[in-house]
Design a protein around this motif. Sequence first.
Motif, PDB file in Angstrom:
ATOM      1  N   ALA A  30     -74.270  23.339  62.337  1.00 42.87           N
ATOM      2  CA  ALA A  30     -74.067  24.013  61.052  1.00 42.87           C
ATOM      3  C   ALA A  30     -75.301  24.824  60.675  1.00 42.87           C
ATOM      4  N   TRP A  31     -76.491  24.269  60.910  1.00 41.41           N
ATOM      5  CA  TRP A  31     -77.729  25.014  60.632  1.00 41.41           C
ATOM      6  C   TRP A  31     -77.829  26.247  61.510  1.00 41.41           C
ATOM      7  N   ILE A  32     -77.500  26.088  62.784  1.00 40.88           N
ATOM      8  CA  ILE A  32     -77.554  27.236  63.699  1.00 40.88           C
ATOM      9  C   ILE A  32     -76.574  28.312  63.235  1.00 40.88           C
ATOM     10  N   GLU A  33     -75.358  27.893  62.897  1.00 34.45           N
ATOM     11  CA  GLU A  33     -74.353  28.852  62.436  1.00 34.45           C
ATOM     12  C   GLU A  33     -74.804  29.549  61.156  1.00 34.45           C
ATOM     13  N   GLU A  34     -75.325  28.781  60.206  1.00 31.67           N
ATOM     14  CA  GLU A  34     -75.789  29.350  58.942  1.00 31.67           C
ATOM     15  C   GLU A  34     -76.899  30.374  59.178  1.00 31.67           C
ATOM     16  N   ASP A  35     -77.831  30.031  60.040  1.00 29.66           N
ATOM     17  CA  ASP A  35     -78.927  30.948  60.333  1.00 29.66           C
ATOM     18  C   ASP A  35     -78.415  32.225  60.996  1.00 29.66           C
ATOM     19  N   LEU A  36     -77.523  32.084  61.964  1.00 29.64           N
ATOM     20  CA  LEU A  36     -76.975  33.264  62.632  1.00 29.64           C
ATOM     21  C   LEU A  36     -76.211  34.157  61.657  1.00 29.64           C
ATOM     22  N   ARG A  37     -75.398  33.531  60.805  1.00 32.64           N
ATOM     23  CA  ARG A  37     -74.640  34.325  59.819  1.00 32.64           C
ATOM     24  C   ARG A  37     -75.590  35.079  58.882  1.00 32.64           C
ATOM     25  N   ALA A  38     -76.652  34.416  58.431  1.00 40.52           N
ATOM     26  CA  ALA A  38     -77.621  35.066  57.543  1.00 40.52           C
ATOM     27  C   ALA A  38     -78.324  36.217  58.252  1.00 40.52           C
ATOM     28  N   ARG A  39     -78.712  35.998  59.496  1.00 42.85           N
ATOM     29  CA  ARG A  39     -79.418  37.045  60.241  1.00 42.85           C
ATOM     30  C   ARG A  39     -78.533  38.235  60.573  1.00 42.85           C
TER      31      ARG A  39
END
Length: 94
Positions: free
Chosen positions: A76-85
Amino acid sequence: MADWTTHGKDTLARVRQDDPSTYLRVLFSIIPKDIAVSIDQRTGPLDSQEMRSMRRLADLIQAAGATGLESETVFAWIEEDLRARLAKTIGTDA
């Protein structure tokens, strides 16, 4: 442990070349089970680039010290970071 330290790297390299299916079984045995299940449920085999990507991902998770966390949290953290970037700026023209 001493035997693994002395011979492990060479043994893995030989198994990877001579018996890829055993090599993959060993890899799957050392990654978190929920990751292995996700890979097993795939409709086809992973190609070599995908395997390298999975290995890199597992290495990054371990290097970051996230191995003791729930994998769903880490993903979830990886996904959140990718979406933000990768988010696109929405225009504010009114």
